[in-house]
Design a protein around this motif. Sequence first.
Motif, PDB file in Angstrom:
ATOM      1  N   HIS A 122       0.851  -1.193   0.000  1.00 50.45           N
ATOM      2  CA  HIS A 122       0.000   0.000   0.000  1.00 50.45           C
ATOM      3  C   HIS A 122       0.886   1.241   0.000  1.00 50.45           C
ATOM      4  CE1 HIS A 122      -1.878  -3.324   2.240  1.00 50.45           C
ATOM      5  NE2 HIS A 122      -3.059  -2.876   1.875  1.00 50.45           N
ATOM      6  N   TRP A 123       0.397   2.353  -0.583  1.00 49.96           N
ATOM      7  CA  TRP A 123       1.216   3.574  -0.561  1.00 49.96           C
ATOM      8  C   TRP A 123       0.419   4.751  -0.018  1.00 49.96           C
ATOM      9  CZ3 TRP A 123      -0.087   7.630  -4.099  1.00 49.96           C
ATOM     10  CH2 TRP A 123      -0.950   7.270  -5.142  1.00 49.96           C
ATOM     11  N   ASN A 124       1.135   5.723   0.539  1.00 44.67           N
ATOM     12  CA  ASN A 124       0.562   6.862   1.241  1.00 44.67           C
ATOM     13  C   ASN A 124       0.118   7.927   0.241  1.00 44.67           C
ATOM     14  OD1 ASN A 124       0.073   9.088   2.855  1.00 44.67           O
ATOM     15  ND2 ASN A 124       1.725   8.577   4.303  1.00 44.67           N
ATOM     16  N   PRO A 125      -1.204   8.161   0.137  1.00 46.80           N
ATOM     17  CA  PRO A 125      -1.704   9.084  -0.897  1.00 46.80           C
ATOM     18  C   PRO A 125      -1.426  10.554  -0.592  1.00 46.80           C
ATOM     19  CG  PRO A 125      -3.532   8.289   0.415  1.00 46.80           C
ATOM     20  CD  PRO A 125      -2.307   7.581   0.909  1.00 46.80           C
ATOM     21  N   LYS A 126      -0.732  10.811   0.542  1.00 45.27           N
ATOM     22  CA  LYS A 126      -0.349  12.227   0.765  1.00 45.27           C
ATOM     23  C   LYS A 126       0.741  12.594  -0.224  1.00 45.27           C
ATOM     24  CE  LYS A 126       3.208  12.640   4.349  1.00 45.27           C
ATOM     25  NZ  LYS A 126       3.466  12.676   5.797  1.00 45.27           N
ATOM     26  N   LYS A 134       7.661   5.982  -2.672  1.00 47.86           N
ATOM     27  CA  LYS A 134       8.785   5.061  -2.407  1.00 47.86           C
ATOM     28  C   LYS A 134      10.042   5.819  -1.965  1.00 47.86           C
ATOM     29  CE  LYS A 134       9.737   1.053  -4.579  1.00 47.86           C
ATOM     30  NZ  LYS A 134      10.241   0.260  -5.702  1.00 47.86           N
ATOM     31  N   ARG A 135      10.041   7.151  -2.155  1.00 48.58           N
ATOM     32  CA  ARG A 135      11.202   7.974  -1.768  1.00 48.58           C
ATOM     33  C   ARG A 135      11.015   8.528  -0.355  1.00 48.58           C
ATOM     34  NH1 ARG A 135      10.240  12.092  -5.005  1.00 48.58           N
ATOM     35  NH2 ARG A 135      11.962  13.231  -4.075  1.00 48.58           N
ATOM     36  N   ARG A 136       9.903   8.119   0.323  1.00 52.63           N
ATOM     37  CA  ARG A 136       9.587   8.710   1.639  1.00 52.63           C
ATOM     38  C   ARG A 136       9.584   7.645   2.737  1.00 52.63           C
ATOM     39  NH1 ARG A 136       9.015  14.147  -0.005  1.00 52.63           N
ATOM     40  NH2 ARG A 136       8.477  14.073  -2.233  1.00 52.63           N
ATOM     41  N   GLU A 204      14.486   0.579  -1.241  1.00 49.79           N
ATOM     42  CA  GLU A 204      14.279   1.860  -0.538  1.00 49.79           C
ATOM     43  C   GLU A 204      13.752   1.617   0.876  1.00 49.79           C
ATOM     44  OE1 GLU A 204      12.737   0.949  -3.403  1.00 49.79           O
ATOM     45  OE2 GLU A 204      12.685   2.594  -4.841  1.00 49.79           O
ATOM     46  N   GLU A 205      14.202   2.474   1.808  1.00 51.62           N
ATOM     47  CA  GLU A 205      13.817   2.326   3.226  1.00 51.62           C
ATOM     48  C   GLU A 205      12.575   3.164   3.509  1.00 51.62           C
ATOM     49  OE1 GLU A 205      17.563   3.056   5.254  1.00 51.62           O
ATOM     50  OE2 GLU A 205      18.210   1.004   4.778  1.00 51.62           O
ATOM     51  N   CYS A 206      11.472   2.731   2.948  1.00 48.32           N
ATOM     52  CA  CYS A 206      10.214   3.494   2.928  1.00 48.32           C
ATOM     53  C   CYS A 206       9.035   2.725   3.492  1.00 48.32           C
ATOM     54  CB  CYS A 206       9.903   3.854   1.476  1.00 48.32           C
ATOM     55  SG  CYS A 206       9.753   2.402   0.398  1.00 48.32           S
ATOM     56  N   VAL A 207       9.297   1.563   4.141  1.00 48.54           N
ATOM     57  CA  VAL A 207       8.190   0.661   4.491  1.00 48.54           C
ATOM     58  C   VAL A 207       7.907   0.586   5.983  1.00 48.54           C
ATOM     59  CG1 VAL A 207       7.293  -1.706   4.319  1.00 48.54           C
ATOM     60  CG2 VAL A 207       8.712  -0.777   2.475  1.00 48.54           C
ATOM     61  N   THR A 208       6.614   0.814   6.320  1.00 50.26           N
ATOM     62  CA  THR A 208       6.110   0.446   7.642  1.00 50.26           C
ATOM     63  C   THR A 208       5.587  -0.981   7.475  1.00 50.26           C
ATOM     64  OG1 THR A 208       5.477   2.726   8.153  1.00 50.26           O
ATOM     65  CG2 THR A 208       4.438   0.951   9.452  1.00 50.26           C
TER      66      THR A 208
END
Length: 261
Positions: A122-126, A134-136, A204-208
């Motif tokens: 899932h990705w953050n729609p903000k 993926k860069r966040r 990338e280190e973007c995952v909870t």
Amino acid sequence: NYYPWGYDSDNGPDQWHKNYPFAKGRHQSPIEINNKEVHYDSSLLPWFASYDPGAAKTILNNGKTCRVVFDDSFDRSVLRGGPLPGVYRLRQLHFHWGSSDDHGSEHVVNGVRYAGELHLLHWNPKYSNYLDAKRRTDGIAVLAIFLQVGETPKAEMKRILEEINAIKTKGKNAPFPNFDPSILFPKSHDYWTYHGSVTTPPCEECVTWIILREPIIVSSDQMAKLRSLSKNAENEPDHPLVDNWRPTQPRYFRMVSASFL
Ligand SMILES: NS(=O)(=O)/N=C1/NCCS1
Ligand SMILES: [Zn+2]
């Protein structure tokens, strides 16, 4: 000369860092989850998945996994609660599995390797889109469910495995309409959570990560079905798509929290 990453000795996890430097970071996934190092966090909220079956689009073999993709053009199928600050949009699900039933999962729990691991990404729609997310560090949430081989397999896995025959080789895809992946969930919503990375390059280190404690039961035949996929295209020599899992990475100074005692 470009040589795609994979899971073989010449392009596998130990080589990834040469083209993908993140792979040597301090917040990589997967990791070992050991009870004695987990911290029970009573403030962790329950998580909720609200998925629209109509969002399911296609099932495909990309030579690295079997993936189902969903319409993520609006907040149609979302994951929220748990450790997440808001809603995250379901984009795809895929699997990791071994060459035999005694291994195949990416995360390892108290030394236990499961036969496989299902990831719902899932990705953050903000953020404006998936690639930006993926860069966040708070861009992605992956719900991970272990696959355990047993005698009474989960009937709901049948739907996905029935499609395998249509996507045998790399690049093949088939329509996959009307599917609500929450039917695959185990009874208990107990979970571990920690911050890490996607387990495939660029890592990338973007995952909870939200990892369910209770595995779902699949049959040995169902695992064999996944192993019948090929990583090559139709007209190439056949190589079974198996062992598409990354070994566990150092935890360093990360806390793994548990939603349960
Ligand atoms: N296995 S994973 O879910 O952490 N890795 C991914 N890479 C790109 C889409 S999902
Ligand atoms: Zn995955």
